[in-house]
Write a protein that holds these residues in place. Structure first.
Motif, PDB file in Angstrom:
ATOM      1  N   GLU A 377      78.453  53.117  36.368  1.00 26.10           N
ATOM      2  CA  GLU A 377      79.569  53.180  35.433  1.00 26.10           C
ATOM      3  C   GLU A 377      79.096  53.210  33.988  1.00 26.10           C
ATOM      4  O   GLU A 377      79.650  53.921  33.147  1.00 26.10           O
ATOM      5  N   GLN A 380      76.452  56.643  33.385  1.00 30.23           N
ATOM      6  CA  GLN A 380      77.059  57.962  33.492  1.00 30.23           C
ATOM      7  C   GLN A 380      76.004  59.019  33.832  1.00 30.23           C
ATOM      8  O   GLN A 380      75.223  58.842  34.730  1.00 30.23           O
ATOM      9  N   THR A 448      89.327  62.799  45.206  1.00 28.83           N
ATOM     10  CA  THR A 448      89.118  62.838  43.758  1.00 28.83           C
ATOM     11  C   THR A 448      88.378  64.095  43.332  1.00 28.83           C
ATOM     12  O   THR A 448      88.736  64.733  42.342  1.00 28.83           O
ATOM     13  N   ARG A 459      80.987  61.413  39.793  1.00 28.85           N
ATOM     14  CA  ARG A 459      80.597  60.048  39.423  1.00 28.85           C
ATOM     15  C   ARG A 459      81.763  59.084  39.589  1.00 28.85           C
ATOM     16  O   ARG A 459      81.605  57.983  40.123  1.00 28.85           O
ATOM     17  N   ASP A 460      82.942  59.469  39.146  1.00 27.39           N
ATOM     18  CA  ASP A 460      84.114  58.605  39.264  1.00 27.39           C
ATOM     19  C   ASP A 460      84.448  58.329  40.733  1.00 27.39           C
ATOM     20  O   ASP A 460      84.797  57.203  41.102  1.00 27.39           O
ATOM     21  N   ASN A 464      84.383  54.621  43.035  1.00 29.17           N
ATOM     22  CA  ASN A 464      85.443  54.182  43.947  1.00 29.17           C
ATOM     23  C   ASN A 464      84.882  53.859  45.326  1.00 29.17           C
ATOM     24  O   ASN A 464      85.277  52.874  45.969  1.00 29.17           O
TER      25      ASN A 464
END
Length: 493
Positions: A377, A380, A448, A459-460, A464
């Motif tokens: 996070e 990045q 996503t 990455r996001d 999750n």
């Protein structure tokens, strides 16, 4: 650790065997060759579970596979394994574990050749499914043979080696996938990741026939064909809609199939209850032990987190961080170093620490996973392989402490006449968990990214995934309280 005294330890607290098998522990060099062949077969299975991971982008590019096909390259392998392991275990009990192992190896080796020759996604998925059938026949025989052959601390050491092989295979697969794909041997791109199984499979067949002693239950009853059919349909009806639901925006038929699968599960359990004492497919009496049932539930969580984490991790490394297959393979090498270290610790312990060892491994993995999530996070797109070394190695170390002890303690009190059934069930929940975890990627990752190569989206989505994996680790740790708290404990919890 020393294995010089194999076969000279006190008997484990299991009922007297009702099977026929010459003890591997008394065969000297032949025993070691047989053990290596058994572990080699296990290694081959586990490698092929994960070998496609780092090769997925190359497979997509060369075959034109979409996101649904990518998912089925792993689910299509795990599903027939999950469907057939219970039956495979009982086949070994009834018709000879060595014989069934060799038949499964022939099927698996042939399917691997077909995978390497496939040119279209559909053909490749079909060949992967055939691989899964071979594995379902092979793998229960390995744990069952180890279970009925070694006793006491010697068996704990052997299962420690089994855990080390599992740990090695979990990561050697992606490493081989990345290295062989990057090398592009003879212009074959990803195909050698499957073709390499052909010589290994032939070696298992030839050496296994010569060195693995046959073992079986003395009274060979007929196979429960009704139970086999019901169990297969139940697993398919549950896993298939979970794998396909997201791709079709969760239509009504997905929920109908899930409901039918749960209903059929009840029918299957009732049918097996009526068959008890008359050669059932599943010995339900095994579940009277909280040690066995708790271990099975923990193994299911283990499979879920593996199916969810490893597939999405390789996509994150390559799409989220822009790594090549080779550099993604190096990340898996880091994890493998940790896993081998953790498995070595458990092998040397000889089972002395009972459930404390795998529970400590689960907590180490959970803490390392949390640290890695914070890195992902915060870092990045700038996160490097060097920066992630510490948490990745610790994740592997913790996982390496889980596999062997969990198998040993879950199966420790299973009667020898039900060794194949117990082994089949234990392997089934692992592969069913992997299949469900892979299906879960549709909800927590692909929902996503929608298979987009966009780095930020990948990455996001992976962040999750880490939340889900952490929850599964915590649940697995809690379930391990049903394992013995002392070595050779006679109590379940």
């Amino acid at each position: 650790m020393s294995f010089s005294a194999l076969g000279n330890e006190p008997q484990h607290t299991t009922p007297p065997p009702t099977h026929t098998t010459p003890g591997l522990s008394k065969m000297g060099l032949a025993a070691w060759i047989a053990l290596l062949v058994l572990l080699g077969a296990e290694l081959m299975d586990m490698i092929d579970q994960s070998v496609v991971l780092t090769a997925l982008p190359a497979i997509q590019e060369s075959t034109g596979a979409g996101s649904d096909a990518v998912q089925w390259l792993t689910t299509g392998y795990s599903l027939p394994v999950a469907v057939g392991l219970i039956t495979g275990g009982r086949l070994g009990d009834l018709y000879g574990r060595r014989r069934i192992l060799l038949i499964g190896t022939v099927v698996f080796t042939t399917a691997s050749l077909l995978c390497g020759l496939s040119a279209r996604p559909g053909v490749l998925i079909g060949a992967r499914a055939l691989q899964g059938v071979g594995v379902a026949i092979m793998i229960p025989q390995i744990l069952a043979t180890l279970h009925v052959t070694f006793e006491g601390q010697n068996r704990s050491k052997v299962f420690g080696l089994y855990g080390a092989v599992m740990s090695l295979a979990n990561v050697l697969g992606p490493v081989m996938g990345g290295l062989l794909t990057e090398a592009d041997l003879f212009g074959l791109s990803w195909r050698p990741i499957f073709l390499v199984n052909v010589p290994v499979g032939l070696a298992v067949i030839l050496l296994g026939r010569r060195f693995i002693p046959e073992s079986t239950v003395k009274k060979a009853d007929r196979l429960d064909l009704t139970g086999m059919l019901l169990s297969a349909l139940t697993i398919v009806l549950i896993v298939f809609p979970l794998a396909e639901g997201h791709l079709h925006h969760w239509p009504l038929w997905c929920f109908a199939l899930l409901a039918a699968g749960l209903l059929l599960l009840g029918v299957f359990l009732r049918q097996q209850q009526r068959k008890q004492g008359n050669a059932p497919l599943v010995a339900l009496s095994l579940f009277r032990s909280r040690q066995f049932s708790g271990g099975m539930a923990a193994q299911l969580m283990h499979g879920l987190l593996c199916g969810l984490f490893f597939m999405t991790w390789t996509l994150y490394l390559q799409r989220g961080l822009g790594m090549s297959p080779f550099h993604a393979a190096l990340a898996f090498v880091l994890l493998s170093i940790g896993e081998l270290a953790g498995a070595t610790v458990t092998a040397k312990s000889g089972g002395r620490f009972a459930r404390r060892l795998p529970q400590t491994g689960a907590l180490i993995t959970l803490a390392a996973m949390a640290a890695y999530g914070l890195q992902v996070e915060a870092g990045q797109a700038d996160l490097t392989l060097l920066a992630m070394t510490a948490p990745v190695v610790l994740i592997g170390f913790g996982l390496g402490m889980v596999g062997g002890p969990l198998a040993d303690m879950s199966l420790a009190r299973a009667p020898h006449e039900d060794a194949g059934s117990a082994s089949g069930l234990f392997n089934t929940v692992m592969h069913l968990g992997i299949a469900l975890g892979t299906a879960l990627t549709a909800l927590v990752f692909f929902a996503t990214t929608d298979s987009s190569p966009d780095a930020g989206l990948n990455r996001d989505a992976f962040i999750n995934v880490l939340w889900w994996v952490g929850s599964l680790l915590a649940l697995m740790w809690a379930l391990m309280f049903c394992l013995p708290k002392r070595a050779n404990s006679a109590t379940d919890c």
